[in-house]
Design a protein around this motif. Structure first.
Motif, PDB file in Angstrom:
ATOM      1  N   ARG A   1      -3.316  -6.471  14.685  1.00 14.05           N
ATOM      2  CA  ARG A   1      -2.184  -6.086  13.842  1.00 14.05           C
ATOM      3  C   ARG A   1      -1.663  -7.301  13.087  1.00 14.05           C
ATOM      4  O   ARG A   1      -1.489  -8.373  13.664  1.00 14.05           O
ATOM      5  CB  ARG A   1      -1.072  -5.476  14.704  1.00 14.05           C
ATOM      6  CG  ARG A   1       0.082  -4.894  13.895  1.00 14.05           C
ATOM      7  CD  ARG A   1       1.094  -4.208  14.818  1.00 14.05           C
ATOM      8  NE  ARG A   1       2.212  -3.671  14.062  1.00 14.05           N
ATOM      9  CZ  ARG A   1       2.230  -2.498  13.466  1.00 14.05           C
ATOM     10  NH1 ARG A   1       1.177  -1.708  13.529  1.00 14.05           N
ATOM     11  NH2 ARG A   1       3.296  -2.094  12.803  1.00 14.05           N
ATOM     12  N   THR A   2      -1.421  -7.145  11.794  1.00 10.23           N
ATOM     13  CA  THR A   2      -1.038  -8.280  10.969  1.00 10.23           C
ATOM     14  C   THR A   2       0.400  -8.216  10.486  1.00 10.23           C
ATOM     15  O   THR A   2       0.979  -9.213  10.074  1.00 10.23           O
ATOM     16  CB  THR A   2      -1.940  -8.382   9.733  1.00 10.23           C
ATOM     17  OG1 THR A   2      -1.742  -7.208   8.934  1.00 10.23           O
ATOM     18  CG2 THR A   2      -3.390  -8.464  10.149  1.00 10.23           C
ATOM     19  N   GLY A   3       0.998  -7.030  10.474  1.00 13.01           N
ATOM     20  CA  GLY A   3       2.376  -6.894  10.013  1.00 13.01           C
ATOM     21  C   GLY A   3       2.515  -6.911   8.511  1.00 13.01           C
ATOM     22  O   GLY A   3       3.600  -7.176   7.992  1.00 13.01           O
TER      23      GLY A   3
ATOM     24  N   GLU B   1      -2.215  -9.436  17.897  1.00 12.01           N
ATOM     25  CA  GLU B   1      -1.484  -9.625  16.646  1.00 12.01           C
ATOM     26  C   GLU B   1      -1.743 -11.025  16.108  1.00 12.01           C
ATOM     27  O   GLU B   1      -2.134 -11.924  16.840  1.00 12.01           O
ATOM     28  CB  GLU B   1       0.019  -9.430  16.855  1.00 12.01           C
ATOM     29  CG  GLU B   1       0.426  -8.037  17.285  1.00 12.01           C
ATOM     30  CD  GLU B   1       1.930  -7.889  17.423  1.00 12.01           C
ATOM     31  OE1 GLU B   1       2.641  -8.897  17.227  1.00 12.01           O
ATOM     32  OE2 GLU B   1       2.384  -6.775  17.712  1.00 12.01           O
TER      33      GLU B   1
ATOM     34  N   LEU C   1      -2.651  -3.405   7.561  1.00  8.37           N
ATOM     35  CA  LEU C   1      -1.674  -3.452   8.645  1.00  8.37           C
ATOM     36  C   LEU C   1      -2.332  -3.736   9.984  1.00  8.37           C
ATOM     37  O   LEU C   1      -1.823  -4.517  10.796  1.00  8.37           O
ATOM     38  CB  LEU C   1      -0.904  -2.129   8.706  1.00  8.37           C
ATOM     39  CG  LEU C   1       0.182  -2.033   9.777  1.00  8.37           C
ATOM     40  CD1 LEU C   1       1.281  -3.055   9.523  1.00  8.37           C
ATOM     41  CD2 LEU C   1       0.767  -0.622   9.823  1.00  8.37           C
ATOM     42  N   CYS C   2      -3.486  -3.111  10.205  1.00 15.86           N
ATOM     43  CA  CYS C   2      -4.249  -3.369  11.431  1.00 15.86           C
ATOM     44  C   CYS C   2      -5.711  -3.527  11.052  1.00 15.86           C
ATOM     45  O   CYS C   2      -6.359  -2.575  10.620  1.00 15.86           O
ATOM     46  CB  CYS C   2      -4.088  -2.222  12.430  1.00 15.86           C
ATOM     47  SG  CYS C   2      -4.940  -2.500  14.002  1.00 15.86           S
ATOM     48  N   ASP C   3      -6.219  -4.733  11.171  1.00 13.68           N
ATOM     49  CA  ASP C   3      -7.633  -4.987  10.883  1.00 13.68           C
ATOM     50  C   ASP C   3      -8.472  -4.643  12.108  1.00 13.68           C
ATOM     51  O   ASP C   3      -8.089  -4.938  13.247  1.00 13.68           O
ATOM     52  CB  ASP C   3      -7.850  -6.455  10.506  1.00 13.68           C
ATOM     53  CG  ASP C   3      -7.304  -6.784   9.126  1.00 13.68           C
ATOM     54  OD1 ASP C   3      -7.365  -5.919   8.244  1.00 13.68           O
ATOM     55  OD2 ASP C   3      -6.801  -7.918   8.941  1.00 13.68           O
TER      56      ASP C   3
ATOM     57  N   LYS D   1      -6.134  -5.019  21.873  1.00 10.53           N
ATOM     58  CA  LYS D   1      -5.260  -5.076  20.703  1.00 10.53           C
ATOM     59  C   LYS D   1      -4.501  -6.398  20.732  1.00 10.53           C
ATOM     60  O   LYS D   1      -4.050  -6.840  21.791  1.00 10.53           O
ATOM     61  CB  LYS D   1      -4.288  -3.894  20.703  1.00 10.53           C
ATOM     62  CG  LYS D   1      -4.963  -2.530  20.698  1.00 10.53           C
ATOM     63  CD  LYS D   1      -3.935  -1.421  20.817  1.00 10.53           C
ATOM     64  CE  LYS D   1      -4.614  -0.049  20.786  1.00 10.53           C
ATOM     65  NZ  LYS D   1      -5.514   0.173  21.934  1.00 10.53           N
TER      66      LYS D   1
ATOM     67  N   GLN E   1      -7.957   4.819  17.108  1.00 12.38           N
ATOM     68  CA  GLN E   1      -8.307   3.654  17.919  1.00 12.38           C
ATOM     69  C   GLN E   1      -8.971   4.111  19.209  1.00 12.38           C
ATOM     70  O   GLN E   1      -8.397   4.911  19.962  1.00 12.38           O
ATOM     71  CB  GLN E   1      -7.056   2.813  18.212  1.00 12.38           C
ATOM     72  CG  GLN E   1      -6.429   2.239  16.954  1.00 12.38           C
ATOM     73  CD  GLN E   1      -5.307   1.250  17.230  1.00 12.38           C
ATOM     74  OE1 GLN E   1      -4.949   1.004  18.382  1.00 12.38           O
ATOM     75  NE2 GLN E   1      -4.754   0.665  16.176  1.00 12.38           N
TER      76      GLN E   1
ATOM     77  N   TYR F   1      -8.647  -4.626  17.806  1.00 15.20           N
ATOM     78  CA  TYR F   1      -7.687  -4.245  16.786  1.00 15.20           C
ATOM     79  C   TYR F   1      -6.657  -5.354  16.636  1.00 15.20           C
ATOM     80  O   TYR F   1      -5.989  -5.735  17.614  1.00 15.20           O
ATOM     81  CB  TYR F   1      -7.004  -2.931  17.180  1.00 15.20           C
ATOM     82  CG  TYR F   1      -7.983  -1.779  17.323  1.00 15.20           C
ATOM     83  CD1 TYR F   1      -8.309  -0.982  16.233  1.00 15.20           C
ATOM     84  CD2 TYR F   1      -8.591  -1.503  18.551  1.00 15.20           C
ATOM     85  CE1 TYR F   1      -9.205   0.069  16.350  1.00 15.20           C
ATOM     86  CE2 TYR F   1      -9.490  -0.456  18.681  1.00 15.20           C
ATOM     87  CZ  TYR F   1      -9.783   0.322  17.575  1.00 15.20           C
ATOM     88  OH  TYR F   1     -10.685   1.354  17.698  1.00 15.20           O
TER      89      TYR F   1
END
Length: 496
Positions: A493-495, A266, A469-471, A264, A199, A491
């Motif tokens: 994060r989708t979990g 989510e 997990l992280c687009d 970043k 990243q 970035y």
């Protein structure tokens, strides 16, 4: 926040480059908001001296010693320049076969010149707030290209993706590597780093070796910051709120759910927003998700002219012989006003010392560069140019004006002893070319006027489909004159 432009990696005669530091500072003041003046400092794992390597080893060792002997004076002169309207950072460069080449940057005016085997060593030893930026990353690992296995985003929040060496985004990117260090390697490019989960934000800089920071077409860094202060720009760099341009100041604001480039966030629901303002006709805007395009806007769909609003006018100067040629220009406007201007000056181009060429060590780029708007209806500038080295190596300089007006707005150009008058309507149909002499002459070109429908774009796009997990989302923008902008990722994060 606003956008600010700079060159974080360039060289002059403080080590084995050319051109005195004073001229480099003046060139930076003429067209940049912030700048570092980089010294070559060390190469811990440099190859041994042999007959075939003697020239290269010698000029590196001599350059390293020159920086060490004069570091305190160099540091003080850069500090003084930072009080004269230019935001400055201190810095120097580490060559490394093992880690790839990095330059260290710091806002501390008392940055010590320290030595280390690795980028981490430099950060630890300098004991100042500092970052290290990998550059010309696309050379093979072990051959001064980036080593993604050793890359650490905690000390390298941004990566230099473009310079005079070429573009390090991907194998298919415009501007491949043609320096004598060799071609780019797909394993060492930006797309590979992102694919491996690294990243970082994107920047560009010139890596110019002749004392001309910001030399047009060699790369420039853009930052989104609260103001033109060292603290604000430094904060933007560390946050990765940055992007890279190859030359033209392509304006871009990009965010997802309000989180700007380099950030970043989510969540599965993502609303992408961007506002783009180019300097030339748009070629395309591409939004990438995990390295694959999910949206493309084609500039061919934006051809219509408009009868009133804003227009961009580009004046390009140069051509002719290799002799230095001075331009004194003026633009007057009636029935409208000059909103802004952006200078794009080039100096004599050098990337590295050569056994086959010699240069005026101190004065190679002691040239004129200035441009200003006197009021809303007139602007003046002075710049020096040299002829193009070949049909594929431009040395021209230019200025881009944004004009508020309509088709009847009149423009008056005076370039040295030559005059030209035209309306916006005239220039929408044709530009204008003028040779200064009869034969093999310097010349200037007024490019066709560009209506705002072809350079201003905004869009909102919703994407609610997590893939990993992280687009990773980033943008790339190109113009019809082959100038590019590479926008730092967001970035998400989708979990999953």
């Amino acid at each position: 926040m606003d956008i600010y432009w700079g060159d974080l990696h360039n060289h002059c005669g403080i080590t084995y480059g050319f051109g005195c530091l004073e001229n480099a500072i003046e060139r930076a003041k003429s067209q940049l908001d912030f700048c570092a003046f980089t010294g070559h400092a060390m190469w811990p794992d440099m190859y041994e001296k042999r007959p075939e390597t003697e020239f290269v080893v010698n000029f590196h060792e001599e350059g390293f010693k020159k920086l060490k002997d004069h570091w305190t004076d160099i540091r003080n002169r850069v500090k003084r320049a930072g009080k004269e309207g230019l935001v400055t950072f201190q810095g120097y460069e580490l060559h490394s076969s093992q880690y790839g080449d990095y330059h260290l940057l710091s806002p501390a005016d008392d940055l010590p010149l320290v030595y280390g085997e690795s980028p981490k060593d430099l950060i630890k030893a300098c004991q100042r707030d500092a970052i290290v930026i990998p550059h010309h990353i696309g050379y093979p690992k072990g051959y001064r290209g980036i080593n993604w296995d050793e890359f650490d985003s905690s000390i390298s929040p941004v990566v230099e993706v473009f310079s005079k060496h070429g573009c390090g985004m991907s194998e298919e990117a415009d501007y491949p590597y043609y320096h004598n260090m060799g071609p780019r390697d797909g394993r060492n490019l930006i797309y590979e780093g992102l694919k491996r989960g690294k990243q970082f934000g994107f920047v560009a800089s010139t890596d110019h070796h002749a004392g001309f920071p910001g030399s047009y077409g060699d790369g420039m860094a853009a930052v989104w910051a609260e103001g033109k202060t060292k603290e604000s720009i430094w904060g933007a760099l560390k946050a990765g709120r940055t992007y890279a341009v190859t030359g033209d100041r392509i304006h871009c604001q990009f965010d997802i759910n309000g989180i700007p480039m380099g950030g970043k966030t989510e969540g599965s629901k993502r609303v992408l927003n961007w506002n783009v303002k180019t300097e030339y006709g748009l070629d395309k805007i591409v939004v990438y998700k995990n390295g694959k395009p999910i949206y493309v806007e084609n500039g061919e769909l934006h051809k219509k002219n408009i009868s009133r609003g804003r227009y961009k006018i580009r004046i390009e100067m140069g051509w002719g012989k290799q002799d230095l040629y001075r331009w004194s220009g003026k633009l007057g406007v009636t029935g409208g006003s000059i909103v802004s201007l952006h200078p794009y000056f080039r100096g004599r181009s050098v990337l590295a010392p050569s056994q086959d060429e010699c240069y005026d060590v101190d004065q190679i780029n002691d040239i004129a560069t200035s441009a200003l708007v006197l009021d809303g209806s007139s602007a003046e500038w002075i710049c020096d140019t040299v002829g193009n080295k070949s049909t594929l190596h431009p040395s021209t300089s230019s200025i881009v004006f944004e004009i508020e007006g309509n088709l009847n707005t009149k423009l008056y150009f005076k370039m040295n002893q030559k005059d030209y008058r035209a309306s916006i309507g005239d220039l929408l149909e044709y530009g204008y070319v003028c040779e200064m002499e009869y034969y093999h002459s310097q010349a200037f070109k007024i490019h066709p006027a560009l209506p705002c429908s072809r350079y201003q774009f905004e869009m909102e796009l919703e994407d609610n489909h997590p893939e990993q997990l992280c687009d990773v989302y980033h943008m790339e923008i190109s113009q019809k004159n082959r100038q590019w902008a590479y926008i730092s990722p967001v970035y998400v994060r989708t979990g999953l």
